[in-house]
Design an enzyme around this catalytic site. Structure first.
Site, PDB file in Angstrom:
ATOM      1  N   SER A   1     -10.842   1.811  -0.684  1.00 38.65           N
ATOM      2  CA  SER A   1     -11.091   2.050  -2.103  1.00 38.65           C
ATOM      3  C   SER A   1     -12.299   1.248  -2.542  1.00 38.65           C
ATOM      4  O   SER A   1     -12.660   0.224  -1.933  1.00 38.65           O
ATOM      5  CB  SER A   1      -9.870   1.623  -2.935  1.00 38.65           C
ATOM      6  OG  SER A   1     -10.159   1.618  -4.322  1.00 38.65           O
TER       7      SER A   1
ATOM      8  N   TYR B   1      -3.001  -4.355  -4.594  1.00 36.65           N
ATOM      9  CA  TYR B   1      -3.831  -3.219  -4.199  1.00 36.65           C
ATOM     10  C   TYR B   1      -5.210  -3.634  -3.702  1.00 36.65           C
ATOM     11  O   TYR B   1      -5.676  -3.169  -2.652  1.00 36.65           O
ATOM     12  CB  TYR B   1      -3.957  -2.258  -5.386  1.00 36.65           C
ATOM     13  CG  TYR B   1      -4.598  -0.932  -5.062  1.00 36.65           C
ATOM     14  CD1 TYR B   1      -3.850   0.080  -4.461  1.00 36.65           C
ATOM     15  CD2 TYR B   1      -5.937  -0.680  -5.347  1.00 36.65           C
ATOM     16  CE1 TYR B   1      -4.419   1.309  -4.167  1.00 36.65           C
ATOM     17  CE2 TYR B   1      -6.512   0.537  -5.056  1.00 36.65           C
ATOM     18  CZ  TYR B   1      -5.756   1.528  -4.467  1.00 36.65           C
ATOM     19  OH  TYR B   1      -6.327   2.741  -4.175  1.00 36.65           O
TER      20      TYR B   1
END
Length: 263
Positions: free
Chosen positions: A142, A155
């Site tokens: 990401s 995350y």
């Protein structure tokens, strides 16, 4: 690009980037093994792609949060004599609340899906790719991997691990003909924000920040075929990653502290 028929394993294949990868690879003529929890969605996609492209599509409904999921996938591939030449580790989730408010069972499942399971699949299928002298692995990281941490959230750290681990594997495996790429998309139009309950927040972001799934997937596939270890799709995302990853650590931490005070 590949010039012959290969076998591709795709996790999180029932929607979003996983489904887009399935469609792209099917259009190139590759056989597919699709893994996700939603059996009905997988089967519908498998029926569509096999009928349209004349390819073999195996469906593997499975919760990747289970500790033995990677071993079960390998057993399924072996039982059906399905050779995995292309591995797309796409399955993922994000915690909707901060770490201490997230049930420990959900923390464990999150790590199984995006850390342990992803790593184990690379190991189980990467060895065969090296032996055969050809392979392509895309691990979906990401843009968050380059960003300051979010207070109490796993995350960012997980996606940073995926980025760094992918580079390490690429360094080891590339001499044997296996390319490993960390795909680092920014905001992408998928069901992700619906399942995480953040759609209203996401809809308030400027449209210039967003990309569609097909664009992200095409960029990732071109990158891994070209032997690029990192792919950040989109001009805006490239600029953001270049800026944030060069921030001094102290400044990165202060940005995170500021985010905590705002929240």
């Amino acid at each position: 690009m590949t010039t012959s028929k290969r076998g591709a394993l795709i996790t999180g294949a029932s929607a979003g980037l996983g489904e887009a990868f399935a469609r792209l690879l099917a259009a190139e003529g590759h056989d597919l093994m699709l893994v996700a929890r939603r059996a009905d969605r997988l089967q519908a996609l498998a029926d569509e792609l096999s009928g349209k492209h004349g390819i073999r599509v195996l469906v593997c409904p499975l919760d990747l949060g289970q500790p033995q999921a990677a071993a079960m996938i390998e057993a399924q591939a072996s039982a059906h004599q399905f050779t995995v030449d292309i591995l797309i580790n796409n399955a993922g989730l994000a915690e909707p609340v901060s770490f201490l408010n997230y049930p420990v069972e959900d923390v464990r499942a999150m790590l199984e899906v995006m850390v342990t399971g992803l790593t184990e699949l690379c190991h189980r299928f990467g060895r065969g790719m090296v032996t055969r002298g050809w392979g392509r692995i895309i691990n979906v990281s990401s843009l968050a991997a380059f960003a300051p941490n979010s207070p109490g959230m796993l995350y960012t750290g997980i996606k940073s691990y995926v980025l760094n681990m992918s580079q390490a594997l690429d360094l080891q495996m590339k001499p044997a003909g296996v390319h490993v790429t960390a795909l680092c998309p920014g905001f992408t139009w998928t069901e992700f924000h619906d399942t995480q309950g953040t759609r209203d927040w996401a809809n308030r972001l400027p449209r210039i920040l967003w990309q569609d799934a097909d664009t992200v997937v095409k960029a990732g596939w071109q990158a891994v075929c070209a032997g690029e270890s990192i792919c950040v799709p989109g001009v805006v995302n490239k600029a953001v990653s270049s800026f944030t990853k060069h921030l001094p650590e102290r400044l990165r931490y202060l940005v995170s502290m500021r985010a905590r005070m705002v929240n």
